[in-house]
Scaffold this motif. Structure first.
Motif, PDB file in Angstrom:
ATOM      1  N   TYR A  99      -2.740 -11.687  27.546  1.00 46.70           N
ATOM      2  CA  TYR A  99      -1.420 -11.666  27.692  1.00 46.70           C
ATOM      3  C   TYR A  99      -0.451 -12.248  26.843  1.00 46.70           C
ATOM      4  CZ  TYR A  99      -1.895  -8.904  31.948  1.00 46.70           C
ATOM      5  OH  TYR A  99      -2.394  -7.814  33.013  1.00 46.70           O
ATOM      6  N   ASN A 100      -1.028 -13.371  26.029  1.00 52.00           N
ATOM      7  CA  ASN A 100      -0.591 -13.968  24.922  1.00 52.00           C
ATOM      8  C   ASN A 100      -0.668 -13.118  23.873  1.00 52.00           C
ATOM      9  OD1 ASN A 100       0.370 -16.145  26.365  1.00 52.00           O
ATOM     10  ND2 ASN A 100      -1.408 -17.440  25.745  1.00 52.00           N
ATOM     11  N   ALA A 101      -1.701 -12.391  23.574  1.00 52.53           N
ATOM     12  CA  ALA A 101      -2.000 -11.243  22.407  1.00 52.53           C
ATOM     13  C   ALA A 101      -0.700 -10.222  22.520  1.00 52.53           C
ATOM     14  CB  ALA A 101      -3.280 -10.813  22.444  1.00 52.53           C
ATOM     15  N   LEU A 102      -0.595  -9.769  23.877  1.00 52.37           N
ATOM     16  CA  LEU A 102       0.303  -8.644  24.078  1.00 52.37           C
ATOM     17  C   LEU A 102       1.602  -9.348  23.713  1.00 52.37           C
ATOM     18  CD1 LEU A 102      -0.781  -7.203  27.353  1.00 52.37           C
ATOM     19  CD2 LEU A 102      -0.751  -5.909  25.124  1.00 52.37           C
ATOM     20  N   GLN A 103       2.261 -10.324  24.138  1.00 50.36           N
ATOM     21  CA  GLN A 103       3.316 -11.010  23.924  1.00 50.36           C
ATOM     22  C   GLN A 103       3.599 -11.228  22.453  1.00 50.36           C
ATOM     23  OE1 GLN A 103       3.930 -14.695  25.972  1.00 50.36           O
ATOM     24  NE2 GLN A 103       6.348 -14.587  26.002  1.00 50.36           N
ATOM     25  N   GLU A 104       2.539 -11.604  21.683  1.00 48.15           N
ATOM     26  CA  GLU A 104       2.739 -11.987  20.316  1.00 48.15           C
ATOM     27  C   GLU A 104       2.708 -10.638  19.779  1.00 48.15           C
ATOM     28  OE1 GLU A 104       0.078 -14.977  19.946  1.00 48.15           O
ATOM     29  OE2 GLU A 104       1.071 -16.421  20.998  1.00 48.15           O
ATOM     30  N   ARG A 105       2.260  -9.497  19.848  1.00 48.38           N
ATOM     31  CA  ARG A 105       1.758  -8.347  19.277  1.00 48.38           C
ATOM     32  C   ARG A 105       0.759  -8.734  18.183  1.00 48.38           C
ATOM     33  NH1 ARG A 105       7.240  -8.172  20.839  1.00 48.38           N
ATOM     34  NH2 ARG A 105       7.829  -6.452  21.668  1.00 48.38           N
ATOM     35  N   ASN A 106      -0.395  -9.317  18.649  1.00 50.79           N
ATOM     36  CA  ASN A 106      -1.496  -9.596  17.911  1.00 50.79           C
ATOM     37  C   ASN A 106      -2.345  -8.692  18.253  1.00 50.79           C
ATOM     38  OD1 ASN A 106      -3.695 -10.773  16.417  1.00 50.79           O
ATOM     39  ND2 ASN A 106      -3.058 -12.895  17.070  1.00 50.79           N
ATOM     40  N   TRP A 107      -2.507  -7.506  16.971  1.00 46.39           N
ATOM     41  CA  TRP A 107      -3.542  -6.657  17.304  1.00 46.39           C
ATOM     42  C   TRP A 107      -4.908  -7.279  17.315  1.00 46.39           C
ATOM     43  CZ3 TRP A 107      -3.995  -1.781  18.970  1.00 46.39           C
ATOM     44  CH2 TRP A 107      -5.324  -1.239  18.354  1.00 46.39           C
TER      45      TRP A 107
ATOM     46  N   GLN B 251       4.136 -19.246  28.466  1.00 47.24           N
ATOM     47  CA  GLN B 251       4.041 -18.028  27.812  1.00 47.24           C
ATOM     48  C   GLN B 251       3.647 -16.876  29.095  1.00 47.24           C
ATOM     49  OE1 GLN B 251       1.544 -18.755  24.319  1.00 47.24           O
ATOM     50  NE2 GLN B 251       3.163 -17.704  23.316  1.00 47.24           N
TER      51      GLN B 251
ATOM     52  N   PHE C 290      -5.819  -8.876  20.227  1.00 47.35           N
ATOM     53  CA  PHE C 290      -6.003  -7.987  21.245  1.00 47.35           C
ATOM     54  C   PHE C 290      -7.122  -6.967  21.270  1.00 47.35           C
ATOM     55  CE2 PHE C 290      -5.224  -3.170  22.620  1.00 47.35           C
ATOM     56  CZ  PHE C 290      -4.870  -3.513  23.775  1.00 47.35           C
TER      57      PHE C 290
END
Length: 581
Positions: free
Chosen positions: A56-64, A301, A67
Motif C-alpha cells: 500500500y505504500n507503493a500504491l500511495q507513492e505510485r512506485n511502479w 502512511q 508495485f
C-alpha cells in the motif's frame, strides 16, 4: 471453570487412547504434520501482514517497480499458502478416518464384548441409541476435536506472532482523539483484548443453552430414526393388525419432539447469530476507527495503516476465537457428553458381570454336567424370581423345563448363558464345553443364506454340501439351492421356517449343551416331533434342555424340571422318569 476442566478431562480420556494404540505412530505422524502446516500458515499470514505495508505504500507513492515486485512476492506466498492448505486438508481427513476407524472398532469391541450390549438394555439403555454413538457422534467428535484444536492452536500462535508487532505499531501510530495525541503503550493490543473479551462474555451468556439443546436434538433425531427402523422391521405384524394409523401417530409424536427442539435451536441460534454477525462486521471497521486519526494526522502512511489494521484483525480474531466457534463448541460438548455417557453405560454393564455378589459362571473341570449352586435369579429391581440350588444337567440327558408364564424359565437360561447379571450364586460349566441357546425367534443376519445357517460361525467353516444336507433334514429342501442368495431372511421366511433353520444351525455346530427356549413352538406337533427325533438321532451325546408348554414334548425327554411358586419366588421341582425314551 470446573465444568471446563471436567469437559477437557473427558475429551482427553476419549481421545488419548488412539494416540497410544497400535496405530499410534501413523496417528502421531499425521497430527504432527497437520500441526506443522498450521504453524507454517500462521507464518505466511505474518509475512502477508508485512506485505500489506510495502504494497500500500507503493500504491500511495505510485512506485511502479515496487508495485510489480510486491505482486510477484504476493503470488509466491499465495502459491505456498494454497499448497499448504490443500495438504493440510488432505492429511487432516486422512487422520480423521484412521482415528474414526480405530474408535469405531474400539467401541464395537467394548459394546459387543461378553453381552455388554444386552446388559445395557437391561439397565434401560441409559446410553440411548448406541448406533448413533458409534456413527454420528464418533464422526463429529473426531472432526470437531481436530478442527477446534487446530483453531485454538492457530489462535495461540497468531497471538504470539502478532502481539509484539501490534504493540510496536501502537507506538508508531499513537492514539488520536478529538485532535489530541495520547501516548498509551500498546493501546491497539488493549483495544483488541477488551473488544474480544466483551464479545466472548456476551456470546457465552447468549449461547450457553445451546449445549443442552444440541444434546436433545441428537437424541430426538436418533429416537425418531430408531422407531422408523422398528416399524420397517415389524411391518408384517403392523400390517396384519392394521396398525398403520397408530404407528403414524406414534412416529409423529416422536417427530414432534424433533420439531419442537429444532424450533428452540432455531430461536437460540438466531440470537447467537445476530450477535456474532454484528460483532464480526464491527470488527472489520473497528481497527480503522482506531488507526485512521493517526493516518489523517500524517503520522503514518497508508501502508502502515493497512498493516496495523491487518495485525489488529489477526490479534482480535485470535482473542475472539471462542466467539467465532461458539456454535461448533456447543455441538462438540454435546457430542462429548454423549460419548461419555456411552462409555459409562458400557463400563456399568461390564461391572454388572463382574460383581462379587452376582451370578458367577465358571469353567471348571467336572464330570461333564452344567451345575447350579445356590443360584438365585433376580429381576433388575432386585426382586427374587427363581431359586435353583444343586440343579444339574448331565451329559447326554434330555430335560424338559415347564412352569407358568413369567416363572423365569427363559431368564434362568439367560443366567446359564452368562448374560443375566441380576442375582447371586454359581453356575459351573465344564471347561471347554460348547453351549448353544436357541430362542423362539432365531436371529438371522442379513446376508447369504449360508451365512445365516452357520451363524455365528464363518461360511467357510462348513462345506456347502453339509449345509444343504442339514437344511433338507430339517424340512427345508427348497432352500438348499439358495445358499448364496443374499436377503433379509427374517423377512423372507415364516417363523416356522426360521425355527427349522435354527435347528439346522444346532445340527451343524453340534454343541455339547443345547438349550431350546420354545424353539419349535411355531411348528405343528408332528413337525416338532420330527425335529426332536432328528436331534436325538444326529446329536446323541448332546445334553438337551427344552422349555415348552406342550404335553407331547414329554415323550422326547427323560426328565422334567418344573418351576413352582414358593412364596415370593419360584423354585425347582425335579423329577426323572422311570424309563428313558
Amino acid at each position: 471453570m470446573n465444568n471446563i476442566r471436567s469437559t477437557l478431562a473427558t475429551v482427553w480420556r476419549i481421545a488419548s487412547p488412539y494416540f497410544s494404540s497400535e496405530d499410534k505412530w501413523a496417528g502421531r505422524g499425521l497430527l504432527a504434520a497437520v500441526i506443522a502446516i498450521e504453524l507454517a500458515i500462521v507464518g505466511i499470514n505474518v509475512l502477508l501482514t508485512q506485505w500489506n505495508n510495502r504494497f500500500y505504500n507503493a500504491l500511495q507513492e505510485r512506485n511502479w517497480d515496487s508495485f510489480v515486485s510486491e505482486i510477484i512476492y504476493f503470488c509466491v506466498l499465495v502459491a505456498f499458502f494454497i499448497l499448504l492448505a490443500v495438504y493440510q486438508l488432505y492429511l487432516n481427513q486422512w487422520l480423521q478416518i484412521r482415528w474414526r476407524k480405530w474408535m469405531t472398532s474400539h467401541y464395537l469391541g467394548d459394546w459387543l464384548r461378553q453381552a455388554n450390549h444386552y446388559r445395557m438394555q437391561l439397565q434401560g439403555d441409559a446410553a440411548d441409541n448406541p448406533d448413533q454413538r458409534m456413527t454420528d457422534d464418533v464422526k463429529l467428535f473426531v472432526d470437531r476435536t481436530l478442527n477446534l484444536g487446530l483453531g485454538l492452536l492457530n489462535s495461540v500462535v497468531t497471538l504470539a506472532s502478532f502481539l509484539t508487532l501490534l504493540w510496536g505499531l501502537s507506538n508508531e501510530a499513537p492514539l488520536h482523539l478529538f485532535g489530541a495525541e495520547y501516548s498509551i503503550p500498546g493501546y491497539l493490543v488493549w483495544g483488541a483484548l477488551i473488544y474480544s473479551l466483551l464479545g466472548t462474555v456476551l456470546t457465552h451468556l447468549i449461547g450457553w443453552p445451546l449445549v443442552g439443546i444440541d444434546f436433545k436434538q441428537q437424541q430426538y433425531e436418533a429416537d425418531f430414526r430408531f422407531n422408523l427402523v422398528r416399524v420397517r422391521e415389524n411391518s408384517e405384524q403392523i400390517a396384519l393388525l392394521q396398525g398403520e394409523q397408530a404407528e403414524r401417530e406414534r412416529l409423529l409424536v416422536r417427530f414432534g419432539q424433533v420439531v419442537e427442539n429444532w424450533i428452540a435451536l432455531m430461536n437460540r441460534t438466531k440470537k447467537i447469530t445476530a450477535f456474532t454477525a454484528s460483532y464480526n462486521q464491527a470488527s472489520v471497521i473497528f481497527p480503522y476507527v482506531l488507526v485512521a486519526p493517526a493516518y489523517f494526522a500524517q503520522k503514518i502512511q497508508l501502508g502502515g495503516m493497512m498493516q496495523t489494521a491487518s495485525a489488529f484483525s489477526n490479534v482480535q480474531g485470535a482473542f475472539s476465537y471462542f466467539v467465532s466457534v461458539y456454535r461448533q463448541l456447543a455441538e462438540w460438548q454435546a457430542v462429548v457428553n454423549r460419548l461419555d455417557g456411552f462409555e459409562t453405560g458400557i463400563a456399568t454393564a461390564s461391572n454388572l458381570a463382574r460383581r462379587d455378589d452376582g451370578i458367577h459362571v465358571t469353567a471348571t473341570p467336572s464330570d461333564g454336567a452344567v451345575s447350579l449352586q445356590n443360584l438365585v435369579v433376580r429381576l433388575p429391581d432386585g426382586t427374587p424370581l427363581v431359586n435353583a440350588d444343586r440343579l444339574g444337567f448331565r451329559t447326554g440327558e434330555r430335560t424338559l423345563m415347564t412352569g407358568p408364564s413369567g416363572a423365569g424359565k427363559s431368564t434362568l437360561f439367560r443366567a446359564i448363558a452368562g448374560i443375566w447379571p441380576f442375582g447371586n450364586g454359581a453356575i459351573d460349566v465344564p471347561a471347554g464345553a460348547t453351549l448353544m441357546m436357541l430362542p423362539q425367534r432365531p436371529y438371522l443376519p442379513i446376508g447369504s443364506l449360508r451365512d445365516a445357517v452357520v451363524y455365528p460361525g464363518e461360511a467357510s467353516q462348513f462345506d456347502a454340501g453339509r449345509v444343504r444336507e442339514v437344511l433338507t433334514a430339517v424340512g427345508l429342501p427348497q432352500l438348499a439351492p439358495r445358499l448364496e442368495e443374499q436377503a433379509h431372511w427374517n423377512r423372507m421366511l415364516s417363523l416356522g421356517e426360521q425355527q427349522r433353520l435354527g435347528i439346522a444351525r444346532a445340527l451343524l455346530h453340534a454343541p455339547q449343551f443345547l438349550f431350546l427356549d420354545e424353539a419349535t413352538a411355531s411348528l405343528d406337533e408332528p413337525a416338532e416331533a420330527a425335529l426332536y427325533k432328528l436331534i436325538a438321532e444326529k446329536l446323541p451325546d448332546t445334553t438337551v434342555v427344552s422349555i415348552g408348554h406342550r404335553a407331547t414334548l414329554e415323550a422326547f425327554h427323560q426328565r422334567n424340571v418344573t418351576l413352582v411358586r414358593d412364596g415370593d419366588r419360584f423354585t425347582v421341582r425335579d423329577s426323572v422318569k422311570a424309563t428313558a425314551s
